[in-house]
Scaffold this motif. Sequence first.
Motif, PDB file in Angstrom:
ATOM      1  N   THR A  85      32.379  51.731  27.225  1.00 47.72           N
ATOM      2  CA  THR A  85      32.599  52.010  28.646  1.00 47.72           C
ATOM      3  C   THR A  85      33.522  50.945  29.222  1.00 47.72           C
ATOM      4  OG1 THR A  85      30.650  50.724  29.318  1.00 47.72           O
ATOM      5  CG2 THR A  85      30.336  53.091  28.921  1.00 47.72           C
ATOM      6  N   ILE A  86      34.122  51.237  30.371  1.00 47.89           N
ATOM      7  CA  ILE A  86      35.089  50.296  30.943  1.00 47.89           C
ATOM      8  C   ILE A  86      34.854  50.020  32.419  1.00 47.89           C
ATOM      9  CG2 ILE A  86      36.826  52.021  31.624  1.00 47.89           C
ATOM     10  CD1 ILE A  86      37.603  48.665  29.888  1.00 47.89           C
ATOM     11  N   VAL A  87      34.224  50.953  33.138  1.00 45.77           N
ATOM     12  CA  VAL A  87      33.961  50.760  34.566  1.00 45.77           C
ATOM     13  C   VAL A  87      32.554  50.201  34.743  1.00 45.77           C
ATOM     14  CG1 VAL A  87      33.756  51.885  36.816  1.00 45.77           C
ATOM     15  CG2 VAL A  87      35.545  52.611  35.210  1.00 45.77           C
ATOM     16  N   ASN A  88      32.465  49.056  35.408  1.00 46.04           N
ATOM     17  CA  ASN A  88      31.189  48.369  35.560  1.00 46.04           C
ATOM     18  C   ASN A  88      30.654  48.519  36.981  1.00 46.04           C
ATOM     19  OD1 ASN A  88      31.583  47.009  32.895  1.00 46.04           O
ATOM     20  ND2 ASN A  88      33.237  45.999  34.016  1.00 46.04           N
ATOM     21  N   LYS A  89      29.403  48.883  37.096  1.00 40.93           N
ATOM     22  CA  LYS A  89      28.729  48.910  38.388  1.00 40.93           C
ATOM     23  C   LYS A  89      28.375  47.484  38.776  1.00 40.93           C
ATOM     24  CE  LYS A  89      26.261  50.447  41.918  1.00 40.93           C
ATOM     25  NZ  LYS A  89      26.915  50.963  43.147  1.00 40.93           N
ATOM     26  N   VAL A  90      28.796  47.047  39.950  1.00 42.07           N
ATOM     27  CA  VAL A  90      28.529  45.685  40.421  1.00 42.07           C
ATOM     28  C   VAL A  90      27.233  45.694  41.232  1.00 42.07           C
ATOM     29  CG1 VAL A  90      29.385  43.728  41.763  1.00 42.07           C
ATOM     30  CG2 VAL A  90      30.988  45.154  40.460  1.00 42.07           C
ATOM     31  N   GLU A  91      26.232  45.029  40.709  1.00 40.03           N
ATOM     32  CA  GLU A  91      24.928  45.030  41.355  1.00 40.03           C
ATOM     33  C   GLU A  91      24.780  43.930  42.394  1.00 40.03           C
ATOM     34  OE1 GLU A  91      22.961  47.434  40.904  1.00 40.03           O
ATOM     35  OE2 GLU A  91      23.662  48.332  39.021  1.00 40.03           O
ATOM     36  N   SER A  92      25.576  42.862  42.270  1.00 34.85           N
ATOM     37  CA  SER A  92      25.464  41.733  43.203  1.00 34.85           C
ATOM     38  C   SER A  92      25.847  42.172  44.617  1.00 34.85           C
ATOM     39  CB  SER A  92      26.372  40.589  42.760  1.00 34.85           C
ATOM     40  OG  SER A  92      26.043  40.169  41.450  1.00 34.85           O
ATOM     41  N   PRO A  93      24.998  41.924  45.605  1.00 32.15           N
ATOM     42  CA  PRO A  93      25.250  42.424  46.956  1.00 32.15           C
ATOM     43  C   PRO A  93      26.267  41.621  47.757  1.00 32.15           C
ATOM     44  CG  PRO A  93      23.187  41.211  46.910  1.00 32.15           C
ATOM     45  CD  PRO A  93      23.669  41.278  45.492  1.00 32.15           C
ATOM     46  N   ASP A  94      26.687  40.461  47.244  1.00 34.89           N
ATOM     47  CA  ASP A  94      27.574  39.597  48.029  1.00 34.89           C
ATOM     48  C   ASP A  94      28.958  39.420  47.405  1.00 34.89           C
ATOM     49  OD1 ASP A  94      26.733  38.149  45.868  1.00 34.89           O
ATOM     50  OD2 ASP A  94      26.040  36.404  46.988  1.00 34.89           O
ATOM     51  N   VAL A  95      29.331  40.313  46.496  1.00 34.39           N
ATOM     52  CA  VAL A  95      30.622  40.198  45.819  1.00 34.39           C
ATOM     53  C   VAL A  95      31.730  40.933  46.568  1.00 34.39           C
ATOM     54  CG1 VAL A  95      31.884  40.763  43.696  1.00 34.39           C
ATOM     55  CG2 VAL A  95      29.593  39.798  43.562  1.00 34.39           C
ATOM     56  N   GLY A  96      31.368  42.004  47.281  1.00 31.69           N
ATOM     57  CA  GLY A  96      32.369  42.725  48.060  1.00 31.69           C
ATOM     58  C   GLY A  96      33.043  43.851  47.316  1.00 31.69           C
ATOM     59  N   MET A  97      32.463  44.283  46.210  1.00 32.71           N
ATOM     60  CA  MET A  97      32.990  45.435  45.481  1.00 32.71           C
ATOM     61  C   MET A  97      31.817  46.183  44.852  1.00 32.71           C
ATOM     62  SD  MET A  97      34.573  43.664  42.018  1.00 32.71           S
ATOM     63  CE  MET A  97      35.264  42.215  42.830  1.00 32.71           C
ATOM     64  N   SER A  98      32.020  47.479  44.607  1.00 30.58           N
ATOM     65  CA  SER A  98      30.967  48.285  43.994  1.00 30.58           C
ATOM     66  C   SER A  98      31.204  48.518  42.512  1.00 30.58           C
ATOM     67  CB  SER A  98      30.877  49.640  44.711  1.00 30.58           C
ATOM     68  OG  SER A  98      30.516  49.464  46.069  1.00 30.58           O
ATOM     69  N   TYR A  99      32.497  48.578  42.125  1.00 32.31           N
ATOM     70  CA  TYR A  99      32.837  48.815  40.719  1.00 32.31           C
ATOM     71  C   TYR A  99      34.001  47.911  40.322  1.00 32.31           C
ATOM     72  CZ  TYR A  99      30.009  53.036  41.229  1.00 32.31           C
ATOM     73  OH  TYR A  99      28.980  53.904  41.472  1.00 32.31           O
ATOM     74  N   SER A 100      33.972  47.462  39.085  1.00 29.96           N
ATOM     75  CA  SER A 100      35.065  46.633  38.576  1.00 29.96           C
ATOM     76  C   SER A 100      35.495  47.112  37.201  1.00 29.96           C
ATOM     77  CB  SER A 100      34.642  45.156  38.503  1.00 29.96           C
ATOM     78  OG  SER A 100      33.654  44.972  37.485  1.00 29.96           O
ATOM     79  N   LEU A 101      36.694  46.719  36.818  1.00 32.94           N
ATOM     80  CA  LEU A 101      37.246  47.065  35.511  1.00 32.94           C
ATOM     81  C   LEU A 101      38.036  45.866  35.014  1.00 32.94           C
ATOM     82  CD1 LEU A 101      39.156  50.375  34.634  1.00 32.94           C
ATOM     83  CD2 LEU A 101      39.746  48.170  33.645  1.00 32.94           C
ATOM     84  N   ASN A 102      37.704  45.392  33.820  1.00 35.65           N
ATOM     85  CA  ASN A 102      38.381  44.225  33.246  1.00 35.65           C
ATOM     86  C   ASN A 102      38.995  44.589  31.899  1.00 35.65           C
ATOM     87  OD1 ASN A 102      37.411  41.880  35.128  1.00 35.65           O
ATOM     88  ND2 ASN A 102      35.575  43.072  34.667  1.00 35.65           N
ATOM     89  N   PRO A 103      40.315  44.740  31.833  1.00 35.55           N
ATOM     90  CA  PRO A 103      40.939  45.084  30.549  1.00 35.55           C
ATOM     91  C   PRO A 103      40.903  43.948  29.535  1.00 35.55           C
ATOM     92  CG  PRO A 103      42.608  44.744  32.240  1.00 35.55           C
ATOM     93  CD  PRO A 103      41.284  44.723  32.932  1.00 35.55           C
ATOM     94  N   TYR A 104      40.665  42.719  30.029  1.00 38.41           N
ATOM     95  CA  TYR A 104      40.613  41.556  29.150  1.00 38.41           C
ATOM     96  C   TYR A 104      39.341  40.755  29.401  1.00 38.41           C
ATOM     97  CZ  TYR A 104      45.572  42.761  29.181  1.00 38.41           C
ATOM     98  OH  TYR A 104      46.758  43.442  29.123  1.00 38.41           O
ATOM     99  N   GLN A 105      38.813  40.143  28.343  1.00 35.53           N
ATOM    100  CA  GLN A 105      37.716  39.180  28.460  1.00 35.53           C
ATOM    101  C   GLN A 105      38.244  37.831  27.999  1.00 35.53           C
ATOM    102  OE1 GLN A 105      35.285  41.552  30.329  1.00 35.53           O
ATOM    103  NE2 GLN A 105      34.504  39.570  29.685  1.00 35.53           N
TER     104      GLN A 105
END
Length: 358
Positions: A57-77
């Motif tokens: 999978t590539i789209v991550n659900k952001v659970e942290s309430p204080d980050v300011g985004m709901s979903y993120s995608l990181n092509p690189y680690q």
Amino acid sequence: MSKSQEYIKGRGAQSNVPNRFDANSHEFRDDFLNYCAAEGDDFQESKTTIIDTFPKTIVNKVESPDVGMSYSLNPYQGCEHGCIYCYARNSHEYWGFSPGLDFEQKILVKQNAVELLEKKLRSKNWQAAPIVLSGNTDCYQPVEKRLEITRKLLQTFLKYRHPVGIITKNSLVLRDLDILEELHKDRLVHVNISITSLKEETRRILEPRTASIKKRLETVENLSAKGIPVNVMMAPIIPSVNSHEIMPLVKEIANRGALSVGYTIVRLNGAIGTIFTDWINKTMPDRASKVLHQIESVHGGSLNDSRFGTRMKGEGEFADQVKQQFKIARNLYLKDRERPTLNCGLHEIYKDGQMKLF
């Protein structure tokens, strides 16, 4: 200064701290270091290694309430930029690497990122919501210039008319200005440029392989000139390192056309406390103790605070001063400017890759 204490130019972390998940760790003995010095050999590999990965999978659900985004995608680690304060360093431990030099030298590339994104956007269960590129590591780090995975991801977002946000501190984002302009026509893109200082000397030691301050300011200006909404992140604020630059920095980015500014106060979570402490004692020995104590003062006596709601902004007198400075700076330089809301209404009719007529 011994070989083990020398500052490694071009890198943020100065060593590979042990991975907390490994049962064993290693250290460089003095006799080995002395041998390397005598032979003129490097005691550790300094080159960057690219490692191909193929996640499910590539789209991550952001659970942290204080980050300011709901979903993120990181092509690189991992990230070759080498920012010493980066909170993402700890995530490298899950891959079996050190959050120190390994984070900057061993870059994992998600080769199937585009295919996974397309699958996600075509899913019947997916409802459009902004997906942010670089929630963890920079999508425009140096390897992107050759691989162009981020460019292909943006083309995919455009194909499906899906809203996307970008966070970067690399001027390489301007390479994709043609796609960004097309996305902007339908209100589908926001760009966040990270600028922590106006001083190139500070940038070089704090973020050694990032774009220069001049290049980043030009990036803000060029994107804004095309009407693309730009937010600048002064993140993180580090006491006695860049905390005195708030007013001039906000004034400068406002003059360049930015619509808004955000900030966080540095927190040294996990192994980053050790990495940062080692770094500042080598780069700023005259004020290292002062900086570390000031960081502790905004996090209840610790270098880190993991509590949602307070971890990003801190507490206490220094944190209040920073908050007030940003309030004043916004009123002075960014008053009446507002970023448009991203458009989530088009994606459904483009879900199969072309506009549905019926």
